[in-house]
Design a protein around this motif. Structure first.
Motif, PDB file in Angstrom:
ATOM      1  N   THR A   1      16.173 -85.226  19.429  1.00 56.98           N
ATOM      2  CA  THR A   1      15.209 -85.660  18.400  1.00 56.98           C
ATOM      3  C   THR A   1      15.518 -87.050  17.844  1.00 56.98           C
ATOM      4  N   LEU A   2      16.538 -87.682  18.355  1.00 57.20           N
ATOM      5  CA  LEU A   2      16.932 -88.993  17.831  1.00 57.20           C
ATOM      6  C   LEU A   2      15.881 -90.045  18.168  1.00 57.20           C
ATOM      7  N   GLU A   3      15.506 -90.829  17.166  1.00 49.63           N
ATOM      8  CA  GLU A   3      14.545 -91.908  17.357  1.00 49.63           C
ATOM      9  C   GLU A   3      15.220 -93.247  17.110  1.00 49.63           C
ATOM     10  N   SER A   4      14.719 -94.285  17.775  1.00 50.20           N
ATOM     11  CA  SER A   4      15.328 -95.596  17.653  1.00 50.20           C
ATOM     12  C   SER A   4      15.027 -96.211  16.293  1.00 50.20           C
ATOM     13  N   GLY A   5      15.887 -97.141  15.885  1.00 57.83           N
ATOM     14  CA  GLY A   5      15.662 -97.852  14.623  1.00 57.83           C
ATOM     15  C   GLY A   5      16.680 -97.481  13.572  1.00 57.83           C
ATOM     16  N   ILE A   6      17.090 -98.455  12.762  1.00 55.86           N
ATOM     17  CA  ILE A   6      18.080 -98.232  11.711  1.00 55.86           C
ATOM     18  C   ILE A   6      17.578 -97.250  10.659  1.00 55.86           C
ATOM     19  N   GLU A   7      16.265 -97.189  10.471  1.00 60.08           N
ATOM     20  CA  GLU A   7      15.722 -96.270   9.481  1.00 60.08           C
ATOM     21  C   GLU A   7      15.823 -94.796   9.919  1.00 60.08           C
ATOM     22  N   ASN A   8      16.114 -94.583  11.226  1.00 59.67           N
ATOM     23  CA  ASN A   8      16.210 -93.214  11.747  1.00 59.67           C
ATOM     24  C   ASN A   8      17.639 -92.825  12.065  1.00 59.67           C
ATOM     25  N   LEU A   9      18.618 -93.450  11.422  1.00 59.68           N
ATOM     26  CA  LEU A   9      20.020 -93.143  11.717  1.00 59.68           C
ATOM     27  C   LEU A   9      20.342 -91.702  11.321  1.00 59.68           C
TER      28      LEU A   9
ATOM     29  N   ILE B   1      29.466 -92.111   8.742  1.00 63.02           N
ATOM     30  CA  ILE B   1      29.089 -92.599  10.069  1.00 63.02           C
ATOM     31  C   ILE B   1      27.760 -91.982  10.480  1.00 63.02           C
ATOM     32  N   SER B   2      27.014 -92.734  11.271  1.00 60.07           N
ATOM     33  CA  SER B   2      25.714 -92.262  11.736  1.00 60.07           C
ATOM     34  C   SER B   2      25.509 -92.682  13.184  1.00 60.07           C
ATOM     35  N   THR B   3      24.675 -91.958  13.884  1.00 64.92           N
ATOM     36  CA  THR B   3      24.284 -92.308  15.245  1.00 64.92           C
ATOM     37  C   THR B   3      22.960 -93.059  15.188  1.00 64.92           C
ATOM     38  N   ILE B   4      22.939 -94.241  15.797  1.00 65.81           N
ATOM     39  CA  ILE B   4      21.722 -95.054  15.835  1.00 65.81           C
ATOM     40  C   ILE B   4      21.335 -95.273  17.286  1.00 65.81           C
ATOM     41  N   LEU B   5      20.113 -94.961  17.636  1.00 63.25           N
ATOM     42  CA  LEU B   5      19.615 -95.165  18.998  1.00 63.25           C
ATOM     43  C   LEU B   5      19.017 -96.564  19.107  1.00 63.25           C
ATOM     44  N   MET B   6      19.594 -97.388  19.980  1.00 68.96           N
ATOM     45  CA  MET B   6      19.004 -98.699  20.248  1.00 68.96           C
ATOM     46  C   MET B   6      17.906 -98.519  21.280  1.00 68.96           C
ATOM     47  N   ASP B   7      16.754 -99.111  21.023  1.00 73.58           N
ATOM     48  CA  ASP B   7      15.637 -98.882  21.933  1.00 73.58           C
ATOM     49  C   ASP B   7      15.843 -99.555  23.279  1.00 73.58           C
ATOM     50  N   SER B   8      16.668-100.625  23.335  1.00 69.67           N
ATOM     51  CA  SER B   8      16.934-101.298  24.602  1.00 69.67           C
ATOM     52  C   SER B   8      18.115-102.245  24.440  1.00 69.67           C
ATOM     53  N   ILE B   9      18.676-102.647  25.570  1.00 69.33           N
ATOM     54  CA  ILE B   9      19.797-103.587  25.595  1.00 69.33           C
ATOM     55  C   ILE B   9      19.494-104.642  26.651  1.00 69.33           C
ATOM     56  N   GLU B  10      19.794-105.907  26.342  1.00 64.72           N
ATOM     57  CA  GLU B  10      19.583-106.977  27.318  1.00 64.72           C
ATOM     58  C   GLU B  10      20.617-106.860  28.432  1.00 64.72           C
TER      59      GLU B  10
END
Length: 273
Positions: free
Chosen positions: A265-273, A46-55
């Motif tokens: 330090t978490l950054e958005s994007g699947i590549e930064n999970l 499991i990983s934490t992924i930061l979404m940059d925004s939500i509609e």
């Protein structure tokens, strides 16, 4: 002895004649329909992924408030709303008097944080109409400019088990201006585009000392502005005109500060999970 040996040969021959080739251990395991698979161990990554925004445009529930959590950080929720135009045809034989302009808010029952703490909300006028982003939507990260001074501020205590409606009285000056223009049949009531240029909408902003974020219903009566007035002839008749939220141009904005948390330090994007 010969009879016993002869019997054994017959039995072995019978067994070999009845043997199914699929039962041969280790033969054609992939092609065979007679093999078993079992799971020995199972590992979940499991990983934490930061979404940059939500509609959040068009949501039937808006979020308001401020909450600070040691694990997640500090979050503030602001509601931005455009209001739909409305009008009436005044009777020249009648006179009209202003009563009040009220913002009605009904809690949805959703909350995050400490519901025993009071929450203070300030209501601002928007400086400009709400327009959609390049991809025709509005997001939690979309921020809009407001006037520097709020129309008013109010304090409430969240009550998750109750959907008791709040009635927030807006400034009389705004209500009197609306009624005067309605009686004069000003043309900005003729279309939504004209109305939003005259009255861009409201922003409900939480102050940073609150301990809870709470949801409110968004429908024809909740988060709507109601103009109360009297129609005067030989008697006084109480009337009201409702300006409901135009949900096509309304959304919840979120400010989130993760400083000092494990998510800093978490950054958005699947590549930064």
């Amino acid at each position: 002895m010969k009879k016993l040996l002869y019997s054994l040969i017959i039995i072995i021959a019978a067994i070999c004649a009845c043997q199914d080739e699929n039962s041969e251990l280790g033969k054609s395991l992939v092609d065979s329909s007679f093999y078993n698979i079992y799971v020995d161990t199972c590992t979940v990554d499991i990983s934490t992924i930061l979404m940059d925004s939500i509609e959040t445009r068009g949501d039937s529930i808006c979020q308001l408030g401020h909450y600070k959590d040691p694990s997640w950080g500090e979050a503030s929720a602001t509601y931005y709303a455009e209001y739909s135009t409305n009008s009436f045809t005044p009777n020249e034989n009648y006179s009209y008097s202003f009563d009040s302009l009220v913002l009605r808010m009904t809690p949805s029952g959703h909350f995050w944080g400490d519901t025993l703490t009071q929450q203070r909300i300030s209501v601002y006028r928007l400086k400009q109409p709400i327009y959609l982003d390049d991809d025709e939507d509005l997001y939690t990260t979309t921020a809009l400019p407001t006037e520097s001074t709020p129309l008013l501020s109010f304090t409430f205590t969240p009550r998750p088990g109750q959907k008791r409606e709040l009635e927030i009285r807006l400034p009389d000056e705004l209500g009197k201006e609306l009624l005067t223009d309605l009686i004069a049949e000003e043309n900005y009531f003729d279309s939504q585009d004209k109305f939003k240029e005259k009255f861009p909408g409201l922003a409900l902003v939480a102050e940073s000392n609150g301990g809870c974020i709470i949801g409110f219903l968004v429908n024809e009566s909740s988060m709507a502005i109601t103009l109360h007035y009297k129609e005067i002839t030989s008697q006084r008749t109480e009337k009201e005109l409702i300006f409901s939220v135009n949900t096509d141009y309304a959304y919840t904005g979120i400010r989130h500060d993760r400083t000092g948390t494990s998510l800093a330090t978490l950054e958005s994007g699947i590549e930064n999970l």
